[in-house]
Structure formats: structure tokens, C-alpha cells
Scaffold this active site. Structure first.
Site, PDB file in Angstrom:
ATOM      1  CG  HIS A  61      -1.976  -0.974   1.252  1.00 17.85           C
ATOM      2  ND1 HIS A  61      -3.170  -0.742   1.886  1.00 17.85           N
ATOM      3  CD2 HIS A  61      -2.071  -2.221   0.710  1.00 17.85           C
ATOM      4  CE1 HIS A  61      -3.956  -1.798   1.735  1.00 17.85           C
ATOM      5  NE2 HIS A  61      -3.306  -2.706   1.033  1.00 17.85           N
ATOM      6  CD  GLU A 108      -2.077   4.516   2.825  1.00 18.37           C
ATOM      7  OE1 GLU A 108      -3.248   4.893   2.966  1.00 18.37           O
ATOM      8  OE2 GLU A 108      -1.744   3.580   2.066  1.00 18.37           O
ATOM      9  CB  CYS A 159      -6.949   0.031   4.808  1.00 19.15           C
ATOM     10  SG  CYS A 159      -5.223  -0.509   4.819  1.00 19.15           S
ATOM     11  CB  CYS A 200      -2.419   2.164   5.796  1.00 20.93           C
ATOM     12  SG  CYS A 200      -1.919   1.178   4.355  1.00 20.93           S
TER      13      CYS A 200
END
Length: 158
Positions: free
Chosen positions: A58, A60, A88, A91
Site C-alpha cells: 500500500h 502508506e 485502511c 495502514c
């Protein structure tokens, strides 16, 4: 002073959007991040899950990993993160664990947002050792439109 802070938030979110467009060009979910330290973009990242074949990539997480390596420390206390979509659960947890000072995000994520939409990882019952301040809705329309465009394009593919 408040006007400069508001201008900075827009400036850095535009930088995160540039990263999101890079992800879009790779057919990745268009999420982009910049981490800011000392009023400068310190790290840039975008989603790479499909490209790398790894669910941990992801935007992040990629950005936090880069920042930790660059600093030589896991603590990012003096850093602010700008991301185009509300993080999410994974993260948001990494943001807390890395000690990011402030999180600024663009679009809200009603299905899996873990900052304020579905959950609030930053404000759990017994608390964390670190409190992340956050603000959502920065360039929300631009960030949201990019996501909508991406998923519309996906649905049109045979």
C-alpha cells in the site's frame, strides 16, 4: 498563518495526487502519498500491490518504509503524511506505530476507512502510546474523482 497552513495542505496533497497518477498509469489503485519533514517533501510513494505482487505494498506502507530507511529510525515523530485516500486498518496501524505526527487525507473511504469512516484506529478504547492528529477532505473532490475514474475504467475492460 492559518492561510499559509491551508495553502501548504493543498500544495502537499497535490504532490500526493501526482503519486496517485503514477499508480493509475500502472493500473494500480490510484493512491499516492508524500511524507513531509521540515516543510519539505521527504518521501514519495504510490500503490504497488499489483506491480510487486505483494498485498503489503500500500502507498502508506511503502512511504513509511522509505522514510524509516532514509532516516535510519523507525520513529517518524517530526513527519506529516498526506495521502489521497483515507487509510485502511493496516495502514492506519502503521501510521500509529511509526509515530507520524499528522495525517492529512483527501477522499473518505466509506467501505474500509480506518481513521474515521468505518473505524478509528487512532482512537481505540485503551489508547496507544502515540496520538496521531488527522484531517480529511483535503482536495477531496479531486482525490475522489481519480478513484471513481479508475474503477469506471476497470469496469469497462473486457
Amino acid at each position: 498563518m492559518k492561510e499559509k497552513i491551508a495553502q501548504d495542505k493543498i500544495k502537499y496533497m497535490k504532490e500526493a495526487l501526482k503519486e496517485a497518477h503514477k499508480a493509475y498509469a500502472l493500473n494500480e489503485c490510484p493512491i499516492g502519498v508524500v511524507i513531509v519533514k521540515d516543510d519539505k517533501v521527504f518521501v514519495r510513494a504510490h500503490n504497488l500491490k499489483l506491480t510487486k505482487g505483494n498485498c503489503l505494498k500500500h502507498a502508506e506502507i511503502v512511504a513509511i518504509d522509505k522514510a524509516c530507511k532514509k532516516l535510519g529510525d523507525w520513529r517518524l515523530n517530526d513527519c506529516d503524511m498526506y495521502v489521497t485516500l483515507e487509510p485502511c486498518t493496516m495502514c492506519a496501524g502503521a501510521i500509529v506505530q511509526s509515530r507520524i505526527r499528522n495525517l492529512y487525507f483527501g477522499a473518505y473511504e466509506p467501505k474500509s476507512g480506518a481513521v474515521c469512516s468505518c473505524n478509528n484506529i487512532f482512537d481505540v478504547k485503551n489508547g496507544h502510546n502515540h496520538k496521531v492528529e488527522f484531517e480529511g477532505g483535503i482536495l477531496e473532490e479531486e482525490c475522489s474523482n481519480l478513484m471513481t475514474s479508475f474503477f469506471e475504467r476497470l469496469r469497462l475492460k473486457p
